[in-house]
Design an enzyme around this catalytic site. Structure first.
Site, PDB file in Angstrom:
ATOM      1  N   HIS A 207      -1.010  -4.051   5.939  1.00 25.19           N
ATOM      2  CA  HIS A 207      -2.456  -3.960   5.754  1.00 25.19           C
ATOM      3  C   HIS A 207      -3.179  -3.319   6.934  1.00 25.19           C
ATOM      4  CE1 HIS A 207      -6.349  -4.713   4.037  1.00 25.19           C
ATOM      5  NE2 HIS A 207      -6.725  -5.433   5.073  1.00 25.19           N
TER       6      HIS A 207
ATOM      7  N   ASP B  17       0.820  -1.214   0.000  1.00 28.87           N
ATOM      8  CA  ASP B  17       0.000   0.000   0.000  1.00 28.87           C
ATOM      9  C   ASP B  17       0.853   1.263   0.000  1.00 28.87           C
ATOM     10  OD1 ASP B  17      -2.301  -1.431  -0.126  1.00 28.87           O
ATOM     11  OD2 ASP B  17      -2.929  -1.098   1.938  1.00 28.87           O
TER      12      ASP B  17
ATOM     13  N   HIS C 222      -3.978  -0.843   9.895  1.00 29.90           N
ATOM     14  CA  HIS C 222      -3.602   0.561  10.033  1.00 29.90           C
ATOM     15  C   HIS C 222      -3.130   0.924  11.435  1.00 29.90           C
ATOM     16  CE1 HIS C 222      -6.071   2.007   6.292  1.00 29.90           C
ATOM     17  NE2 HIS C 222      -5.278   0.975   6.038  1.00 29.90           N
TER      18      HIS C 222
ATOM     19  N   ASN D 132      -3.416  -4.365  -0.975  1.00 34.43           N
ATOM     20  CA  ASN D 132      -4.722  -4.463  -1.603  1.00 34.43           C
ATOM     21  C   ASN D 132      -5.137  -3.165  -2.288  1.00 34.43           C
ATOM     22  OD1 ASN D 132      -4.873  -3.441   1.136  1.00 34.43           O
ATOM     23  ND2 ASN D 132      -7.089  -3.410   0.892  1.00 34.43           N
ATOM     24  N   HIS D 133      -4.441  -2.060  -2.012  1.00 28.95           N
ATOM     25  CA  HIS D 133      -4.768  -0.790  -2.657  1.00 28.95           C
ATOM     26  C   HIS D 133      -3.987  -0.577  -3.955  1.00 28.95           C
ATOM     27  CE1 HIS D 133      -7.362   1.197   0.351  1.00 28.95           C
ATOM     28  NE2 HIS D 133      -6.713   0.442   1.217  1.00 28.95           N
TER      29      HIS D 133
ATOM     30  N   HIS E  44       0.913  -8.984   3.606  1.00 32.57           N
ATOM     31  CA  HIS E  44      -0.119  -7.946   3.560  1.00 32.57           C
ATOM     32  C   HIS E  44      -1.492  -8.606   3.497  1.00 32.57           C
ATOM     33  CE1 HIS E  44      -1.121  -3.625   2.706  1.00 32.57           C
ATOM     34  NE2 HIS E  44      -2.257  -4.192   2.333  1.00 32.57           N
TER      35      HIS E  44
END
Length: 473
Positions: A201, A17, A203, A84-85, A173
Site C-alpha cells: 500500500h 495493487d 508507495h 485497495n486499487h 495491504h
C-alpha cells in the site's frame, strides 16, 4: 518478472495493487498476462512442496495451486493479495486477480469475506528443510480493519504440526502510518509469532527490513514500482528484493529497478535563497523570478537525464529514454513591505513541453501560512472591537461559571449571539456597511453547519470601552 526469471527464484510474492484501477483497461490486462506467460511458464519444475488445503486457502474455481495443475507448466508461481486499487466488487464479488487466477497465471490468496470476522489461514510451503507459513491479509477499509483488530476479531491460524519450524511471513495491504487515530494498522496489533511482514500500500520504498522492538518481527516496505505522485517519497530509488530463507533466518538482496521513469524533486524558499536575493524589493520582478526558476528546472532535468544514463551506461543511444518527472516546490512568502510576483504555474510548466513528462504541473507555488498562537483573537466588526476566546468547557458548550454562557451580539449583526452550537461572528471588517453585515451573516450560516461536527465552543464578548480607532492597532 524478468528479474525473477534471471535470478531463478522459487516464487514471486506481490503485496497488492497489481493494477492501478479496479477495472483495468484491456491493454493493461494484456500486458500483465503477456508478462506472466513469458516469465512464469516453462519446463523447469517448481521445487516447492505444497502442504496446505488449496481449496481452503485460495477459495477459487480450482482446488489446487497453479503449479500443480497438470495442464499448465508453471516454473515460477506468483502469489498475490489484493490491494485497495484492485479490490473485489460488483456481482459475484470478483476482481482482476480472480481472472488471472482462473487463467492459471497467479495464486490469489488472503481474501477477506467478512471484514468484521477475519480468519487468516496460511499457505504452507516447504523446500528441503526450510518451511514457510505464508499469511495474506488483503485490503479492508482502514477504520474497519483497525476496529476489527481492536475488538479481537482477527484470528491467525497456525500449522497443526511442527509450528515452531515454520518461518512465518505476512503480506498485508493497509496504511502503515497514522493519518488519523484509526485510519491505519499499527504494527503492534499484529501477532508476535510472525518473523517478517511485507507491507504493501505505501508507495515509498523502504525495503531494508526494520525490527519492531515490541513484537520482535521485521518489517519491509517495498513501495510502488513506479512514481505515482509528485512527492519526495516517490523520488527515492525503487527496488525489488530477493528474499532468501534458510530455516528461521533470512537475507535480503536489494535490486534497483532500471525501467522506472526518472524523477527529481526540489523545494526552495525565495526569501532565503541566494539566487533570488534582492528581487523582493524590485518592482515588477516576475520576469526575473521566472528566468531564475527556469534555470533551476533545467538543472533538474539534466540531473534526471544523467541519473538515467548512469544506470543504462551500456546503451549507446538514448532512444528509449523516457521523459523525466520534475517537481519544483516554491515558497514565495516575501518579507513585510515587499513582494514576490510569480507566474501562473501551468503557464510556467508548459514552457518545458517535450522535456518533461508532467508538463502541466512542474512547479507548485505556495505561501507560508500564518498561525495565531494565542487563545484570544481580536477581530473588528461594526464600531467596536470584538474578543473571540475559546470556552474553557468545550464539551457540549457548557456554561462558563465566571462569565456566563451568552455574550452580546456584534453591532449590526443579529446572527452573532452565542448559541448552544458554539456559533460566533468571524467577520473581520473596519466598517459597519451592509456588505460587511451580509458577509458576517454568511459566515455565521457556514459556521452553524460545521458546528455540529466540532466539539470546540467559542464565547463572543465585546471588549468594553474600546472603540474602533483604539482597537485598530
Amino acid at each position: 518478472m524478468q528479474i525473477a526469471r534471471s535470478q531463478d527464484v522459487d516464487m514471486v510474492l506481490l503485496g497488492g495493487d497489481l493494477f492501478h484501477d479496479n477495472k483495468p483497461s484491456r491493454k493493461s490486462m494484456y500486458q500483465v498476462m503477456r508478462s506472466l506467460r513469458k516469465n512464469c511458464l516453462g519446463m523447469k519444475p517448481c521445487e516447492l512442496e505444497f502442504l496446505s488445503d488449496a481449496a481452503e486457502v485460495f477459495e477459487g474455481a480450482f482446488p489446487y495451486v497453479n503449479y500443480q495443475d497438470p495442464d499448465i507448466n508453471i516454473s515460477i508461481p506468483v502469489f498475490s493479495i489484493h490491494g485497495n486499487h484492485d479490490d473485489p466488487s460488483g456481482d459475484g464479488h470478483f476482481c482482476s486477480l480472480d481472472l488471472l487466477q482462473v487463467a492459471g497465471l497467479i495464486n490469489y490468496f488472503g481474501r477477506v469475506p467478512e471484514a468484521d470476522n477475519i480468519q487468516v489461514k496460511p499457505i504452507l510451503l516447504q523446500k528441503g528443510k526450510t518451511k514457510l507459513a505464508l499469511y495474506g491479509l488483503s485490503n479492508v477499509r482502514d477504520e474497519r480493519m483497525h476496529r476489527t483488530f481492536r475488538d479481537n476479531k482477527v484470528r491467525f491460524f497456525r500449522p497443526s504440526q511442527q509450528k515452531a519450524d515454520f518461518f512465518n511471513l505476512l503480506a498485508v495491504h493497509q496504511n502503515h502510518y497514522a493519518h488519523t487515530p484509526t485510519s491505519y494498522l499499527p504494527e503492534n496489533m499484529l501477532p508476535d509469532f510472525l518473523d517478517l511482514v511485507v507491507w504493501g500500500h505505501e508507495h515509498e520504498c523502504l525495503i531494508d527490513p526494520t525490527r519492531n522492538a515490541e513484537t520482535g518481527f521485521h518489517v519491509m516496505q517495498p513501495g510502488s514500482s513506479v512514481a505515482t505522485s509528485l512527492v519526495p517519497g516517490e523520488a527515492v530509488t525503487k527496488h525489488v528484493a530477493i528474499l532468501s530463507l534458510t530455516g528461521k533466518s533470512f537475507e535480503v538482496d536489494k535490486i534497483p529497478l532500471k525501467t522506472v521513469r526518472p524523477f527529481v524533486t526540489q523545494e526552495i524558499t525565495l526569501a532565503s535563497d541566494k539566487r533570488f536575493k534582492g528581487l523582493e524589493k524590485k518592482q515588477d520582478n516576475r520576469q526575473d523570478i521566472t528566468k531564475r526558476l527556469m534555470l533551476i528546472v533545467e538543472e533538474m532535468i539534466e540531473q534526471a537525464n544523467a541519473a538515467w544514463q548512469s544506470i543504462h551506461a551500456e546503451v549507446d543511444d538514448d532512444e528509449g529514454q523516457p521523459l523525466p518527472l520534475i517537481r519544483l516546490k516554491v515558497e514565495y512568502t516575501a518579507p513585510e513591505g515587499s513582494k514576490f510576483e510569480v507566474e501562473n504555474p501551468q503557464r510556467f510548466s508548459n514552457r518545458f513541453a517535450g522535456k518533461v513528462a508532467n508538463q502541466n504541473d512542474v512547479v507548485y507555488f505556495y505561501r507560508k501560512k500564518t498561525v495565531t498562537s494565542s487563545r484570544q483573537t481580536r477581530i473588528l466588526a461594526g464600531r467596536r472591537a470584538v474578543m473571540l476566546t475559546t470556552c474553557r468547557k468545550s464539551q457540549g458548550c457548557e456554561r462558563d461559571p465566571r462569565r456566563g454562557h451568552r455574550g452580546p451580539r456584534v453591532a449590526g449583526c443579529r446572527q452573532s449571539r452565542h448559541t448552544g452550537a458554539g456559533i460566533f461572528c468571524p467577520a473581520v471588517t473596519q466598517d459597519s456597511s451592509a456588505s460587511a453585515v451580509r458577509r458576517c451573516r454568511q459566515s455565521i450560516r457556514q459556521q452553524r453547519r460545521q458546528a455540529r461536527s466540532r466539539d470546540v465552543c467559542y464565547r463572543l464578548t465585546l471588549d468594553p470601552g474600546q472603540r474602533l480607532a483604539a482597537a485598530g492597532r
